[in-house]
Design a protein around this motif. Structure first.
Motif, mmCIF file in Angstrom:
data_model
loop_
_atom_site.group_PDB
_atom_site.id
_atom_site.type_symbol
_atom_site.label_atom_id
_atom_site.label_comp_id
_atom_site.label_asym_id
_atom_site.label_seq_id
_atom_site.Cartn_x
_atom_site.Cartn_y
_atom_site.Cartn_z
ATOM 1 N N VAL A 6 84.483 147.433 -26.767
ATOM 2 C CA VAL A 6 84.648 148.343 -27.904
ATOM 3 C C VAL A 6 85.359 147.636 -29.049
ATOM 4 N N ASN A 10 83.760 147.205 -32.760
ATOM 5 C CA ASN A 10 84.503 147.715 -33.915
ATOM 6 C C ASN A 10 84.841 146.590 -34.891
ATOM 7 N N HIS A 159 81.380 163.412 -34.002
ATOM 8 C CA HIS A 159 81.867 162.224 -33.301
ATOM 9 C C HIS A 159 82.565 161.231 -34.244
ATOM 10 N N ALA A 162 80.138 158.715 -36.221
ATOM 11 C CA ALA A 162 79.242 157.929 -35.370
ATOM 12 C C ALA A 162 77.937 157.573 -36.071
ATOM 13 N N LYS A 165 78.310 154.550 -38.361
ATOM 14 C CA LYS A 165 78.594 153.356 -37.558
ATOM 15 C C LYS A 165 77.317 152.852 -36.900
ATOM 16 N N LEU A 166 76.561 153.774 -36.325
ATOM 17 C CA LEU A 166 75.318 153.412 -35.648
ATOM 18 C C LEU A 166 74.315 152.829 -36.646
ATOM 19 N N TRP A 200 80.180 160.528 -27.409
ATOM 20 C CA TRP A 200 80.023 159.285 -28.154
ATOM 21 C C TRP A 200 80.879 158.195 -27.523
ATOM 22 N N LEU A 202 80.668 154.068 -27.945
ATOM 23 C CA LEU A 202 79.945 153.102 -28.774
ATOM 24 C C LEU A 202 79.043 152.154 -27.975
ATOM 25 N N ASP A 205 76.085 154.329 -26.550
ATOM 26 C CA ASP A 205 75.165 154.941 -27.499
ATOM 27 C C ASP A 205 74.423 153.912 -28.343
ATOM 28 N N LEU A 206 75.026 152.772 -28.592
ATOM 29 C CA LEU A 206 74.313 151.718 -29.307
ATOM 30 C C LEU A 206 73.157 151.194 -28.458
#
Length: 279
Positions: A6, A10, A159, A162, A165-166, A200, A202, A205-206
């Motif tokens: 993570v 990030n 989220h 999110a 970010k995605l 969520w 990361l 979900d990515l």
């Protein structure tokens, strides 16, 4: 302490998030562009749109994008693009000004301050704007850029941001791996995906988003606002096949990264993500 998965992702987000002043120099050209187009063609309004406006831009790669709503009768898309190009070439004779559908691209400062201008004609009856179709040189397509921005912002409230970010990570993959896929398509797919997930995480979900794109075979997407034309992933079928091939590789690597993450093997997970993003 070793870096976590993570933490790495990030950090990648932070690295490729433009600062609030990153594109200020490019934005200084707005007034000159608008004044010239108004004198030559007549301008109803000109407003910023695209990745930077939506908060999904990628540092170094994204451009400043404007929609310019023109007055008068709507000509052919090619004529409209050529009219805008010629007006700006006359204004900026020492700058590369070229058509790249659906926009006219102005490469100020040898491309360091690139501005894209999309000619548009307002639909006063049904709303939205007609802009040149990227895939068909003879066609216009309906676009609702202001509503699309609102849709992404609404999806992003879930989220803790999110969706953006995605979208930024998906676009980073696009640029770093030279994937011939539409940034707008990735952004709208990411917003819809993030809006639909219940939780969520990361890394999960990515990886799931890449797999989702593979599962749907990069299908064209209905406008989630229900207002405009469908979002197409690529400008040609050959580009879609190229994008699918690169997506297959990203899916394989991101699935390996997620498995390593679940096993608490963060170094292995990070090494796979680095391959995904060509780091």
């Amino acid at each position: 302490m070793s870096e976590t998965t993570v933490g790495y992702l990030n950090g990648l987000l932070s690295k490729y998030t433009p600062s609030s002043t990153s594109f200020d120099k490019a934005r200084t050209h707005r007034s000159g562009i608008e004044t010239r187009l108004d004198a030559w063609l007549g301008v109803r309004e000109m407003f910023e749109t695209g990745s930077l406006k939506h908060g999904t831009g990628v540092w170094f790669y994204s451009d400043v994008d404007y929609v310019v709503s023109l007055k008068g009768t709507r000509p052919t898309p090619t004529m409209s693009l050529n009219n805008v190009r010629d007006a700006l070439k006359d204004k900026y004779p020492n700058t590369t000004v070229r058509v790249s559908r659906p926009a006219v691209v102005c490469e100020f400062a040898s491309g360091d301050e690139t501005v894209e201008v999309v000619p548009a004609y307002i639909d006063s009856v049904n709303g939205g704007y007609w802009i040149p179709d990227p895939k068909d040189s003879s066609a216009w397509m309906k676009s609702h850029p202001k509503d699309h921005n609102s849709y992404v912002n609404d999806a992003n409230t879930k989220h803790s941001g999110a969706a953006k970010k995605l979208a930024r990570l998906a676009k980073t993959w696009k640029y770093k791996r030279n994937v011939p896929i539409s940034s707008c398509y990735l952004e709208m797919r990411a917003a819809k995906f993030a809006k639909g997930v219940g939780t969520w995480v990361l890394p999960m979900d990515l990886a799931s988003f890449f797999k989702h794109l593979q599962d749907i075979d990069l299908a064209a997407m209905n406008d989630p606002t229900g207002l405009g034309s469908r979002f197409t992933p690529c400008s040609s079928e050959s580009n879609r096949q190229d994008a699918l091939s690169k997506l297959d590789t990203a899916v394989t690597r991101s699935q390996k990264a997620y498995s390593a993450y679940l096993d608490d093997k963060h170094a292995d997970a990070i090494s796979q993500w680095k391959l995904v993003f060509n780091q």
